[in-house]
Design a protein around this motif. Structure first.
Motif, short mmCIF file in Angstrom:
data_model
loop_
_atom_site.label_atom_id
_atom_site.label_comp_id
_atom_site.label_asym_id
_atom_site.label_seq_id
_atom_site.Cartn_x
_atom_site.Cartn_y
_atom_site.Cartn_z
N TYR A 172 0.81 8.84 -2.02
CA TYR A 172 1.13 7.83 -1.03
C TYR A 172 1.45 8.42 0.34
O TYR A 172 1.48 7.71 1.34
N GLY A 173 1.71 9.73 0.38
CA GLY A 173 1.88 10.37 1.67
C GLY A 173 0.52 10.69 2.29
O GLY A 173 0.37 10.79 3.50
N SER A 174 -0.48 10.83 1.44
CA SER A 174 -1.83 11.10 1.93
C SER A 174 -2.55 9.78 2.22
O SER A 174 -1.92 8.72 2.20
N LEU A 212 -3.20 3.54 7.62
CA LEU A 212 -3.19 4.93 7.15
C LEU A 212 -1.94 5.19 6.33
O LEU A 212 -2.00 5.78 5.24
N SER A 213 -0.79 4.77 6.86
CA SER A 213 0.48 5.04 6.17
C SER A 213 0.54 4.24 4.87
O SER A 213 1.11 4.70 3.87
N SER A 249 -1.93 3.40 2.96
CA SER A 249 -2.97 3.72 1.97
C SER A 249 -2.59 4.93 1.12
O SER A 249 -1.78 5.76 1.52
#
Ligand SMILES: Nc1ncnc2c1ncn2[C@@H]1O[C@H](COP(=O)(O)O)[C@@H](O)[C@H]1O
Ligand SMILES: Nc1ncnc2c1ncn2[C@@H]1O[C@H](COP(=O)(O)O)[C@@H](O)[C@H]1O
Ligand SMILES: Nc1ncnc2c1ncn2[C@@H]1O[C@H](COP(=O)(O)O)[C@@H](O)[C@H]1O
Ligand code: NA
Ligand code: NA
Ligand code: NA
Lengths: 106, 328, 106, 328, 106, 328
Positions: free
Chosen positions: D101-103, D273-274, D276
């Motif tokens: 979840y950080g990626s 982005l955050s 995804s």
């Protein structure tokens, strides 16, 4: 001093890829939850299987199993063979490292 | 028009593929490439059909669907009758082979579309819907004939009867990949906003013809590969592979021109649909559902005889017949 | 009169394709410079490996080796297995034609 | 705007893929096709971003990169905290899952870009750079948490401790294929001459949307395949797959709108982005680096829960939130 | 009571894919009309075969045959090996279900 | 012009591929993708050449074909002489390696075409025909040298001589897939009607440059993979991989400029053809036909030395030499 391995059979089954799901079903019904599949081509009495279309590709299944589970499976596969399905089956004696998680060492 | 139609790049690339195999070239598409291209082609033709259908007549669409189903049921029965004439072909092979002729070949259809577009002839969107519908009924007919044969033989020989597994087969008939992509793209093409679709069109429209050429190059190689098996198939089967599209094409012209009142373009496309034989959806279904039949026959016929026949002779022939029937 | 062949083991190793390079490294460290690789799918305790993404594909390695080299390799692979890696290994007795260039015939 | 956003072809093809699997169609992309398409998509988006970046503000680019790194480090720590709450999920699974979840997910990002372009909203090029940057930090956080857990357990149980192999893992975090293609294309787009790039654009721009549709069709099938495993995953994990993108999206809006001063388009893209979760770069890294965790969980969550959630609900939701936050 | 199977050999042949047609020809000449083919990669004395280009890919053939047919084939393959061709061959004892259509059970 | 030529996207993507491998990225094209792309590129360049050839001078075309054959025969003989100098390289390896230098590399040629188009320089269609022709003669020369060597050795050592199987090898030399697609597309391009070809051009022309970039990305990775083997190859072979294209390129300029009277564009393309070394058609032919040679050498040289040399140094160098020779 060698790592302990236990004996069983490796069963090789070659079928047309359209039967893939059916064979997985048969294996599962027999409690054989582990198997390996390889995409294959080949030739035999039902003609060249050159892998071009879905109906002209083979799949090779490899299943490691105990001797008794192998016997049971052979009988069932033989029945399908008698029904006209093109199914090619052979076995080898095998020594398996992973004794714990497949039902080979009784 | 006659010979001209052979000089469109799509047909020429098909010929190139045939030649490549005849001279034993090692040319070969990488595994999966043809399947990838055919998913693209189905998506593109589906979107195109959907966009046209969005503006089409609802009642005529329903009528087209009904007639597509009827054709799909009738053609394999005619085919079965022909093959069983004088008991020439055994009933299982006859059932499996004739099922292929009730279904359709998208590549033949697309070559016909290319032919129309090169000639500047317009056509309705209904045949695209009919192509989707015609994928399935023939499979069912084929399976039913095989099931009856099985029952009869079991009764006669008193052996343990093999039960036909209808469930997975009916399922396959209606949900095979081609049907899903075509029907899905058709619905998307009919419902998405025109502006959003216009962003997709450079991919699905502009490069379409070029991709079709690449596809037909491979189809040519596949068709030529079947020529070897032709000798084993025998004259009866090869003749069937030529006569059956003539019957189908004629039926298509009559239904398209008279029953549905299509234009020349639409009637011609329906003729091609009826004349064409499946080699994607039906073969696996017959392999699974009619294991008693010989698989090397049906692919040889549909891909090695009927497909090239339609591309080279059928397309210009049915086009002339349509003009003559409807009266240009 | 049959062509002289020499006996050894065929070792089959099935692993997730993310370990491919690691296994090659292990083989090389053991002096096993010859091997064959097949792309595989499969099922087992770590779930269906359907070959769709890199992390969901298997590789099957086949290595022909002498009995003693096989024993050494088994021990090492067993250690990785104990560390939690999913690695499936079995062997067969084999007769090899190419006696000269692999270290099978002692 | 709400429901409208679901009617863009890209989202509809995603839905088609889901349906195809739900009705058990045999539709299947040939092996390698999805990977080939995703290389194309990364190349195209990289070139596009690079061309825009060539004209962009250098300082803001640096600030974007710094914030991208911060987000990549913070999100997995938040995720780990949530999963370990009341010891619900074991530490190895928690570390591996939260790293995803950080990626980021390029497909989610591209669908959001498609959404903006269909709606005619402009956006900055910085989020594309941030996407490149955000691929890696989360992998490192995940590995670090797993390494600490390993140490603690070894100390407690007195067993021989398993050493984490940092070398290959850090290397993988910074050199995985997606990062290389994206970053490489970005640099090429920023440095090659505009005239030479214009020759490349019919391939990378014009047909982009169409290719994306094809890609999402396959993503839909992949997402639907994970539904089976959902039951085994349990309610805690599924809830996490929905809550985590909400947290990430909100964080992205705040940072994009306030810290970086992006426009509505750019802020929305950073939110996506955050929100995804990765399903390409991180799964193999976790499989290799955290073998103690169960691989069937993380792909199920990122591909089966969070990806469809973002495509269907997240995109219109974060767009509305961005408008509300920045004030249109 | 187990299904009757008959014994023979499984022959595994690994060659560069440029020899595929030639090997099929050799098999056919020996009356071996059934075989299975798998796309393979590998390493050995002729370098890494990573499957990237045609000349850098291997094919693995599996042929089930009777003991005597196996001996004959081994001799012929050995000749090719002596001519400089890179060809890797090994065999296993095998039990085959399909006794009827391949010439295994004498 | 010198350094500028390295900033065209095609060359930059090649460099990206090299870098990807040097930093050990896991970037990898799916199996079959490169082969699929190269079929597309050959089809596209063939059609383009055919369309130009349709309007070209017949006699000059014939002369080009004759000169192409001559170059294809001469270059491997020069190469063999160089390699056998002081008995440095054994005769089988020398035969197999030099055969690669008489044949051509389509990717090098296409990069040169990209270079000309970016620079707005026109060129004749004859070099495309010459590329087709030059695929084969060198293979035959290589096989002949190997056959002579075999005979000599057998005579000297009195051993049973191994017979060269000419049949399949000559066949392969003239019917390999690249030749068939190129020649076939060339004929189709020259004979199909311009209107029908215009429908195909969005696929074969517009997106061509972009696809070439993708292809060169993979070629860069392949070239870099060979660097490891370079050390084993030794300085003699590596030097050969640089000297041979210089000889070939010079020969090409003289023949193109003087014998055939081509323009700067056409002369330059012939120089590149002569300078380039095959890595698609010749390696399998040598593997099969000269099994005594070591396959790891020839691919290393043609792909790992000569291809990058030509792309990075050869293209700007031969362009300058052509201008200087012909006089702009
Ligand atoms: N003798 C054999 N050795 C190895 N594989 C075989 C053999 N016979 C048949 N097969 C495989 O089994 C498939 C089905 O065989 P068949 O039913 O004879 O067409 C073939 O396509 C081959 O892949
Ligand atoms: N009994 C078995 N027979 C053949 N292959 C197996 C068996 N069990 C596991 N495998 C293979 O080993 C891989 C890893 O197994 P697992 O660790 O159980 O998930 C599976 O994906 C299969 O390809
Ligand atoms: N010891 C071995 N075990 C398994 N496969 C091998 C072995 N040695 C060679 N091979 C296979 O045979 C091919 C040709 O071997 P070589 O002639 O040594 O290059 C290799 O690419 C491998 O696929
Ligand atoms: Na039909
Ligand atoms: Na994220
Ligand atoms: Na050359």
């Amino acid at each position: 001093m060698s790592t302990k391995m236990c004996t069983g059979k490796s069963i090789q089954i070659i079928i047309n890829s359209t039967f893939e799901n059916k064979l997985i079903h048969i294996l599962k019904k027999n409690g054989l939850t582990g198997y390996t599949q390889l995409s294959a081509r080949g030739d035999g009495s039902s003609g060249v299987q050159d892998g071009h279309s879905e109906g002209e590709s083979n799949v090779m299944f490899i299943v490691l199993a105990s001797n008794s589970a192998t016997n049971t499976l052979m009988e069932q596969l033989n029945q399908y063979r008698n029904m006209g399905y093109h199914i090619f089956v052979y076995t080898h004696d095998a020594e398996v490292l992973n004794s714990d998680k497949i039902q080979i060492c009784q | 028009m006659g010979i001209d139609s052979l000089l469109i790049p799509a047909v020429m690339f098909f010929a190139l593929g045939v030649i490549a195999k005849l001279i034993n070239s090692d040319l070969k598409f990488p595994e999966g490439m043809t399947k990838g291209i055919s998913i693209y082609l189905l998506m593109a033709i589906g979107l195109k059909g959907g966009m046209a259908l969005g503006k089409a007549d609802f009642q005529l669409a329903i009528e087209s669907i009904i007639w597509a189903t009827i054709i799909g049921f009738i053609l394999p029965i005619i085919g079965y009758g022909l093959l069983r004439f004088k008991d020439k072909i055994n009933p299982f092979d006859a059932a499996a082979i004739s099922a292929h002729y009730g279904s359709v070949s998208a590549a033949t259809f697309l070559t016909a579309v290319a032919f129309l577009e090169m000639s500047g002839v317009t056509y309705e969107s209904y045949p695209i819907v009919m192509m989707v519908i015609m994928e399935s009924p023939a499979i069912i007919v084929g399976l039913m004939i095989a099931a009856f044969t099985r029952k009869r033989l079991a009764a006669k020989e008193g052996t343990q009867k093999v039960k036909t597994e209808w469930g997975p087969l009916l399922h396959e008939a209606f949900t095979n990949g081609s049907v899903v992509v075509l029907l899905g793209a058709l619905i998307i093409g009919a419902t998405a906003s025109p502006e959003s679709l216009s962003k997709v069109m450079p991919f699905t429209q502009d490069i379409f013809m070029g991709v079709l050429c690449l596809f037909l190059l491979d189809m040519g190689m596949e068709a030529a590969k079947k020529l070897d098996t032709l000798k084993k198939a025998g004259i009866t089967l090869v003749a069937f592979g030529v006569i059956m599209p003539l019957i189908g094409g004629t039926l298509g012209i009559i239904i398209g021109g008279t029953m549905l009142g299509f234009s020349i373009g639409g009637t011609f496309l329906l003729a091609i649909l009826s004349a064409s034989a499946s080699y994607i959806a039906v073969p696996p279904a017959m392999r699974y559902g009619v294991p008693e039949s010989n698989p090397s026959y049906y692919l040889t016929l549909s891909l090695g005889v009927t497909f090239p026949f339609n591309v080279v002779i059928g397309i210009p022939l049915f086009y002339q017949m349509t003009i003559w029937y409807i009266g240009a």
